[in-house]
Design a protein around this motif. Structure first.
Motif, PDB file in Angstrom:
ATOM      1  N   PRO A  86       0.821  -1.212   0.000  1.00 22.88           N
ATOM      2  CA  PRO A  86       0.000   0.000   0.000  1.00 22.88           C
ATOM      3  C   PRO A  86       0.856   1.263   0.000  1.00 22.88           C
ATOM      4  N   ALA A  87       0.217   2.363  -0.334  1.00 21.43           N
ATOM      5  CA  ALA A  87       0.908   3.652  -0.357  1.00 21.43           C
ATOM      6  C   ALA A  87       0.018   4.719   0.259  1.00 21.43           C
ATOM      7  N   VAL A  88       0.647   5.758   0.763  1.00 22.77           N
ATOM      8  CA  VAL A  88      -0.039   6.975   1.190  1.00 22.77           C
ATOM      9  C   VAL A  88      -0.221   7.825  -0.068  1.00 22.77           C
ATOM     10  N   VAL A  89      -1.420   8.303  -0.326  1.00 23.82           N
ATOM     11  CA  VAL A  89      -1.695   9.125  -1.512  1.00 23.82           C
ATOM     12  C   VAL A  89      -1.758  10.588  -1.080  1.00 23.82           C
ATOM     13  N   ALA A  90      -0.776  11.362  -1.501  1.00 20.41           N
ATOM     14  CA  ALA A  90      -0.666  12.751  -1.058  1.00 20.41           C
ATOM     15  C   ALA A  90      -1.891  13.572  -1.434  1.00 20.41           C
ATOM     16  N   LEU A  91      -2.418  13.372  -2.625  1.00 15.88           N
ATOM     17  CA  LEU A  91      -3.562  14.166  -3.064  1.00 15.88           C
ATOM     18  C   LEU A  91      -4.753  14.003  -2.132  1.00 15.88           C
ATOM     19  N   ASP A  92      -4.889  12.845  -1.509  1.00 16.99           N
ATOM     20  CA  ASP A  92      -5.982  12.613  -0.563  1.00 16.99           C
ATOM     21  C   ASP A  92      -5.825  13.450   0.695  1.00 16.99           C
ATOM     22  N   GLU A  96      -8.016  22.081   1.350  1.00 14.89           N
ATOM     23  CA  GLU A  96      -8.161  23.305   0.544  1.00 14.89           C
ATOM     24  C   GLU A  96      -6.788  23.959   0.430  1.00 14.89           C
ATOM     25  N   PRO A  97      -6.230  24.035  -0.785  1.00 10.17           N
ATOM     26  CA  PRO A  97      -4.879  24.582  -0.913  1.00 10.17           C
ATOM     27  C   PRO A  97      -4.818  26.085  -0.645  1.00 10.17           C
ATOM     28  N   GLU A  98      -3.669  26.526  -0.179  1.00  4.36           N
ATOM     29  CA  GLU A  98      -3.429  27.951  -0.019  1.00  4.36           C
ATOM     30  C   GLU A  98      -3.451  28.623  -1.383  1.00  4.36           C
ATOM     31  N   PRO A  99      -3.725  29.920  -1.426  1.00  2.00           N
ATOM     32  CA  PRO A  99      -3.685  30.628  -2.717  1.00  2.00           C
ATOM     33  C   PRO A  99      -2.323  30.461  -3.393  1.00  2.00           C
ATOM     34  N   GLY A 100      -2.361  30.179  -4.688  1.00  2.00           N
ATOM     35  CA  GLY A 100      -1.136  30.000  -5.457  1.00  2.00           C
ATOM     36  C   GLY A 100      -0.548  28.605  -5.403  1.00  2.00           C
ATOM     37  N   LEU A 101      -1.169  27.707  -4.629  1.00  4.73           N
ATOM     38  CA  LEU A 101      -0.663  26.336  -4.489  1.00  4.73           C
ATOM     39  C   LEU A 101      -1.666  25.382  -5.137  1.00  4.73           C
ATOM     40  N   ARG A 103      -3.569  21.751  -5.815  1.00  7.66           N
ATOM     41  CA  ARG A 103      -3.961  20.674  -4.892  1.00  7.66           C
ATOM     42  C   ARG A 103      -2.861  19.626  -4.796  1.00  7.66           C
ATOM     43  N   SER A 104      -2.196  19.349  -5.928  1.00  8.86           N
ATOM     44  CA  SER A 104      -1.102  18.373  -5.907  1.00  8.86           C
ATOM     45  C   SER A 104       0.023  18.825  -4.987  1.00  8.86           C
ATOM     46  N   ALA A 105       0.399  20.086  -5.078  1.00  9.85           N
ATOM     47  CA  ALA A 105       1.459  20.620  -4.222  1.00  9.85           C
ATOM     48  C   ALA A 105       1.013  20.637  -2.763  1.00  9.85           C
ATOM     49  N   ALA A 106      -0.239  21.009  -2.526  1.00 10.71           N
ATOM     50  CA  ALA A 106      -0.759  21.017  -1.152  1.00 10.71           C
ATOM     51  C   ALA A 106      -0.741  19.620  -0.562  1.00 10.71           C
ATOM     52  N   GLY A 107      -1.079  18.628  -1.371  1.00  6.99           N
ATOM     53  CA  GLY A 107      -1.036  17.248  -0.888  1.00  6.99           C
ATOM     54  C   GLY A 107       0.368  16.813  -0.516  1.00  6.99           C
ATOM     55  N   ILE A 108       1.350  17.206  -1.328  1.00 10.03           N
ATOM     56  CA  ILE A 108       2.744  16.867  -1.009  1.00 10.03           C
ATOM     57  C   ILE A 108       3.165  17.535   0.287  1.00 10.03           C
ATOM     58  N   ARG A 109       2.792  18.795   0.460  1.00 16.28           N
ATOM     59  CA  ARG A 109       3.148  19.505   1.698  1.00 16.28           C
ATOM     60  C   ARG A 109       2.533  18.808   2.915  1.00 16.28           C
ATOM     61  N   ALA A 110       1.272  18.395   2.794  1.00 14.43           N
ATOM     62  CA  ALA A 110       0.613  17.695   3.898  1.00 14.43           C
ATOM     63  C   ALA A 110       1.268  16.344   4.162  1.00 14.43           C
ATOM     64  N   ALA A 111       1.614  15.632   3.095  1.00 15.66           N
ATOM     65  CA  ALA A 111       2.273  14.334   3.262  1.00 15.66           C
ATOM     66  C   ALA A 111       3.660  14.498   3.871  1.00 15.66           C
ATOM     67  N   ALA A 112       4.353  15.566   3.500  1.00 17.43           N
ATOM     68  CA  ALA A 112       5.681  15.824   4.080  1.00 17.43           C
ATOM     69  C   ALA A 112       5.585  16.061   5.577  1.00 17.43           C
ATOM     70  N   ALA A 113       4.519  16.722   6.008  1.00 16.50           N
ATOM     71  CA  ALA A 113       4.329  16.950   7.442  1.00 16.50           C
ATOM     72  C   ALA A 113       4.084  15.635   8.180  1.00 16.50           C
ATOM     73  N   GLN A 114       3.420  14.697   7.518  1.00 15.40           N
ATOM     74  CA  GLN A 114       3.132  13.400   8.138  1.00 15.40           C
ATOM     75  C   GLN A 114       4.303  12.419   8.045  1.00 15.40           C
ATOM     76  N   HIS A 115       5.130  12.551   6.998  1.00 21.24           N
ATOM     77  CA  HIS A 115       6.224  11.601   6.743  1.00 21.24           C
ATOM     78  C   HIS A 115       7.524  12.351   6.446  1.00 21.24           C
ATOM     79  N   PRO A 116       8.042  13.053   7.450  1.00 22.10           N
ATOM     80  CA  PRO A 116       9.226  13.881   7.194  1.00 22.10           C
ATOM     81  C   PRO A 116      10.526  13.090   7.045  1.00 22.10           C
ATOM     82  N   GLU A 117      10.558  11.872   7.539  1.00 22.61           N
ATOM     83  CA  GLU A 117      11.818  11.132   7.596  1.00 22.61           C
ATOM     84  C   GLU A 117      11.647   9.713   7.085  1.00 22.61           C
ATOM     85  N   GLY A 118      12.408   9.352   6.038  1.00 23.75           N
ATOM     86  CA  GLY A 118      12.549   7.953   5.658  1.00 23.75           C
ATOM     87  C   GLY A 118      11.574   7.397   4.652  1.00 23.75           C
TER      88      GLY A 118
END
Length: 197
Positions: A86-92, A96-101, A103-118
């Motif tokens: 299985p995988a974590v899907v960032a887009l999920d 609601e993305p910040e202005p100028g971001l 949804r794909s980028a917002a998902g990556i940012r959220a996933a990075a917060a959840q999985h910062p290491e490894g």
């Protein structure tokens, strides 16, 4: 040990045809596995000159995946193509993305917060997702053994992949506009299935 034990006869025949048309014997083992699986998936031998792979990064990514490290993909289609785990899907995770971001980028940012290491990251759809992942890593928000950076598109894909290679992150990518969920999944599957020492 690889994630799969049986290979279907059609797949065996397909690889035999591939190897009759393309000599990959000079490539390091994991690079060869990735190149061959991407060529097999796309039926396009010209991927050989387009893919950029680092054997040490592929080894580190494979070891992390086999040890159970999280796998984060940008979209569900890519996650669905990775058949062994299985995988974590960032887009999920985008919300609601910040202005100028995007949804794909917002998902990556959220996933990075959840999985910062490894975590191992696989981007096969949006160039903006790969740009955001590189930005997160540059800002010290993400440390990863491997990024599979193969987004597709006429707008931003070449630049995003060039930025990935310039960042120094351990990665496999390609130089052209092509890419996509299927080839990104193929690269991850190659690592999971490879029979190497």
């Amino acid at each position: 040990m690889n994630a799969r034990t049986a290979v279907h006869p059609i797949e065996q025949e397909s690889y035999a045809i591939l190897r009759s048309r393309l000599d990959t014997s000079d490539l390091p083992p994991l690079t060869r596995a990735v190149v061959e699986r991407v060529v097999h998936t796309s039926a396009d031998t010209t991927w050989v000159g387009d893919l950029v792979a680092d054997e040490e990064a592929l080894r580190a990514g494979r070891e992390a995946l086999l040890a159970g490290a999280p796998l984060v993909t940008d979209v569900r289609m890519l996650a669905a193509g990775i058949t062994a785990r299985p995988a974590v899907v960032a887009l999920d995770l985008a919300g609601e993305p910040e202005p100028g971001l995007t949804r794909s980028a917002a998902g990556i940012r959220a996933a990075a917060a959840q999985h910062p290491e490894g975590a191992v990251w696989a981007i096969g759809n949006a160039p903006t997702a790969l740009h955001e992942l590189v930005r997160c890593a540059t800002d010290g928000m993400v440390r990863t053994p491997l990024v599979v950076g193969l987004p597709v598109g006429f707008v931003g894909a070449v630049a995003a992949k060039a930025a990935l290679r310039a960042s120094g992150l351990p990665a496999v990518s390609n130089r052209s506009e092509r890419g996509g969920a299927a080839v990104a999944a193929a690269a991850v599957n190659a690592l999971l299935y490879a029979e190497v020492e």
